[in-house]
Design an enzyme around this catalytic site. Structure first.
Site, PDB file in Angstrom:
ATOM      1  N   HIS A 133       1.671   4.300  -3.067  1.00  0.00           N
ATOM      2  CA  HIS A 133       1.426   5.738  -2.922  1.00  0.00           C
ATOM      3  C   HIS A 133       2.491   6.581  -3.626  1.00  0.00           C
ATOM      4  O   HIS A 133       2.245   7.766  -3.908  1.00  0.00           O
ATOM      5  CB  HIS A 133       1.383   6.122  -1.444  1.00  0.00           C
ATOM      6  CG  HIS A 133       0.021   6.020  -0.839  1.00  0.00           C
ATOM      7  ND1 HIS A 133      -1.099   6.543  -1.442  1.00  0.00           N
ATOM      8  CD2 HIS A 133      -0.404   5.466   0.341  1.00  0.00           C
ATOM      9  CE1 HIS A 133      -2.153   6.313  -0.674  1.00  0.00           C
ATOM     10  NE2 HIS A 133      -1.762   5.658   0.407  1.00  0.00           N
ATOM     11  N   TYR A 177     -11.447   3.635   1.063  1.00  0.00           N
ATOM     12  CA  TYR A 177     -10.342   2.857   0.514  1.00  0.00           C
ATOM     13  C   TYR A 177     -10.884   1.676  -0.287  1.00  0.00           C
ATOM     14  O   TYR A 177     -10.480   1.429  -1.428  1.00  0.00           O
ATOM     15  CB  TYR A 177      -9.459   2.330   1.637  1.00  0.00           C
ATOM     16  CG  TYR A 177      -8.675   3.362   2.403  1.00  0.00           C
ATOM     17  CD1 TYR A 177      -7.310   3.192   2.635  1.00  0.00           C
ATOM     18  CD2 TYR A 177      -9.264   4.514   2.935  1.00  0.00           C
ATOM     19  CE1 TYR A 177      -6.573   4.116   3.359  1.00  0.00           C
ATOM     20  CE2 TYR A 177      -8.547   5.442   3.657  1.00  0.00           C
ATOM     21  CZ  TYR A 177      -7.207   5.237   3.864  1.00  0.00           C
ATOM     22  OH  TYR A 177      -6.475   6.162   4.581  1.00  0.00           O
ATOM     23  N   GLU A 208      -6.121   6.768  -2.105  1.00  0.00           N
ATOM     24  CA  GLU A 208      -6.346   5.589  -1.272  1.00  0.00           C
ATOM     25  C   GLU A 208      -7.008   4.431  -2.011  1.00  0.00           C
ATOM     26  O   GLU A 208      -6.703   3.267  -1.735  1.00  0.00           O
ATOM     27  CB  GLU A 208      -7.166   5.990  -0.040  1.00  0.00           C
ATOM     28  CG  GLU A 208      -6.520   7.076   0.811  1.00  0.00           C
ATOM     29  CD  GLU A 208      -5.119   6.726   1.315  1.00  0.00           C
ATOM     30  OE1 GLU A 208      -4.701   5.557   1.200  1.00  0.00           O
ATOM     31  OE2 GLU A 208      -4.440   7.638   1.822  1.00  0.00           O
ATOM     32  N   HIS A 262       0.832  -1.203   0.000  1.00  0.00           N
ATOM     33  CA  HIS A 262       0.000   0.000   0.000  1.00  0.00           C
ATOM     34  C   HIS A 262       0.870   1.258   0.000  1.00  0.00           C
ATOM     35  O   HIS A 262       0.662   2.173  -0.820  1.00  0.00           O
ATOM     36  CB  HIS A 262      -0.905  -0.019   1.233  1.00  0.00           C
ATOM     37  CG  HIS A 262      -1.890   1.098   1.305  1.00  0.00           C
ATOM     38  ND1 HIS A 262      -3.229   0.944   1.011  1.00  0.00           N
ATOM     39  CD2 HIS A 262      -1.743   2.405   1.651  1.00  0.00           C
ATOM     40  CE1 HIS A 262      -3.856   2.097   1.169  1.00  0.00           C
ATOM     41  NE2 HIS A 262      -2.968   2.996   1.558  1.00  0.00           N
ATOM     42  N   GLU A 263       1.841   1.324   0.912  1.00  0.00           N
ATOM     43  CA  GLU A 263       2.676   2.523   1.007  1.00  0.00           C
ATOM     44  C   GLU A 263       3.553   2.700  -0.218  1.00  0.00           C
ATOM     45  O   GLU A 263       3.766   3.825  -0.670  1.00  0.00           O
ATOM     46  CB  GLU A 263       3.524   2.457   2.282  1.00  0.00           C
ATOM     47  CG  GLU A 263       2.726   2.416   3.568  1.00  0.00           C
ATOM     48  CD  GLU A 263       1.687   3.514   3.675  1.00  0.00           C
ATOM     49  OE1 GLU A 263       1.993   4.667   3.314  1.00  0.00           O
ATOM     50  OE2 GLU A 263       0.553   3.224   4.100  1.00  0.00           O
TER      51      GLU A 263
END
EC number: 3.4.11.2
Length: 450
Positions: free
Chosen positions: A301, A373, A320, A297-298
């Protein structure tokens, strides 16, 4: 995107209703040069900020965001200003003469104090002390706790950040490490972030960290870790390079010069993204890969949120929803649940929750709701089914290429998607129900495999 105000006084809000007390009209910032001196034991910050900006209208006065720190001197183009005042998280500046529309100007500000998080509807934001060191987590409106700025996501700028702190500590900021100088018991670190960056993505991380080089291809990747965590980290983040290769293939080339993961010695409720950096707590490293979806996920980004940044917070699903969908793509790639299975599971859960979230404009109270999300990710899967895999992933790569290092809106994405659809009426209906309606639509019946 830069919000304009009328008259000669720059507005003290950029016009984003989600963060109405942050951001400022009348100008846009081209660059921030920050020179910070920080004493860890006393939590004392002394700063100099040199801000290059361009007037978007004639300015007889304007404002910057700054919270909890005291300004001692302000000059514009080397001349002392007529007046400056601080109140309610704003630094109000009156130049000695009006700044003309289109004029470039340089504001130099000296300030100091004991930085602390700013209270917000989303908890404490900004500069915060760790047990030993500092974490800066500013999304959406905490940047003003450590430097004077135009604090809203649509005003991206170049940054050069210099940090002087006690020598036992490693200091990290965004961008390329330009130099590191040790003098007596103090070390000065200089970082340059050439790619345009939103204020909420600017960060400083300070701690007793060991630096570990992880990879040089396809992206230079490093980690800053507390002593004794290397073994568990290598297992938990052992597939991060495979994620990087997958995301580069699906989303396009990595948008920055490198990627650094920080693991703090303290626990964190959730990981935090910054431009070129992700920050995890020690609780996210357990040797069992229990937080691997968050690693994906990070990393995602960096494309969705950090390179392509929403012009306004109502479009946060572009951050998100995309990062959540990247989790599911990694799950499918790594032998876990397929994206279809993840979508079915999330859709079943959302069906049992309140139907009061509008994805295209969730409101500040719901902008970090888990439903945003998941619904954002399911929306992308519905689009994937509509377009087919080849067109869908070509859309994502064209999206990240066209708006690389830029500011984006939902309307931009809808327009980009239209270029890949043979059935415009069906596409309009898809976006109408998934983005513009409260009620959760039914899942598409047929899934396509990637």
């Amino acid at each position: 995107m830069v919000f304009r105000s009328t008259g000669q006084a720059g507005a003290s809000s950029a016009g984003d209703p989600y963060t109405p007390n942050h951001g400022n009209g009348g100008y846009h910032v081209e660059s921030y040069e920050l020179d910070l001196d920080y004493r860890v034991n006393s939590n004392r910050l002394t700063g100099k900020a040199s801000i290059t900006a361009v007037a978007e209208q004639a300015l007889s006065r304007f404002a910057l965001d700054l919270s909890g720190l005291r300004v001692s001197k302000v000059t514009i183009n080397g001349r002392r200003v007529q007046r400056f005042t601080q109140r309610s998280g704003k630094l109000h500046i009156t130049p000695s003469s009006t700044l003309m529309d289109g004029a470039e100007f340089v504001v130099d500000i000296q300030y100091n104090g004991n930085p602390k998080p700013e209270d917000s509807p989303w908890g404490g934001l900004g500069w915060d002390e760790l047990t030993e060191g500092v974490i800066v987590a500013s999304q959406p409106s905490g940047a003003a706790t450590w430097f004077p700025c135009n604090d809203y996501p649509g005003d991206k700028a170049h940054y050069r950040i210099t940090i002087t702190t006690d020598s036992p500590y490693h200091a990290l900021a965004n961008g390329r490490l330009v130099s590191r100088r040790v003098k007596a018991s103090r070390t000065t670190w200089v970082y340059d972030q050439a790619a345009p960056m939103a204020t909420y993505l600017a960060t400083v991380q300070i701690g007793r960290y060991d630096a570990v080089d992880l990879a040089t291809a396809p992206v230079t990747t490093r980690a800053l870790l507390p002593a004794g965590q290397l073994r568990e980290f290598k297992h938990d983040f052992g597939r991060q390079q495979d994620m990087m290769k997958l995301f580069c293939r699906l989303f396009g080339s990595y948008p920055f010069g490198g990627y650094t993961v920080v693991v703090t010695d303290d626990d964190l409720e959730i990981p935090l993204e910054a431009q070129g950096i992700s920050v995890f707590g020690s609780n996210h490293v357990d040797g069992k890969r229990t937080a691997e979806r968050l690693v994906a996920h990070e990393l995602a980004h960096q494309w969705f949120g950090n390179s392509l940044t929403p012009s306004a917070w109502q479009d946060i699903w572009l951050n998100e929803g995309f990062a959540c969908y990247a989790e599911w793509l990694w799950s499918e790639e790594s032998g876990g649940l397929s994206a279809d299975q993840q979508v079915s599971k999330a859709h079943t859960r959302l069906r049992g929750l309140p139907q009061d979230l509008l994805l295209s404009d969730p409101g500040p109270e719901l902008m970090f709701d888990d439903r945003l999300y998941k619904r954002g990710a399911i929306t992308l899967h519905a689009l994937r089914l509509h377009l087919g895999d080849d067109a869908f992933f070509e859309l994502l790569r064209s999206w990240t290429k066209k708006y690389r290092h830029g500011s984006v809106t939902t309307a931009d994405f809808v327009a980009q998607a239209a270029q890949f659809s043979a059935d415009q009426e069906a596409l309009r209906e898809l976006f109408a129900v998934w983005l513009g309606g409260y009620e959760l639509p039914a899942l598409p019946r047929r899934a396509r495999k990637r």
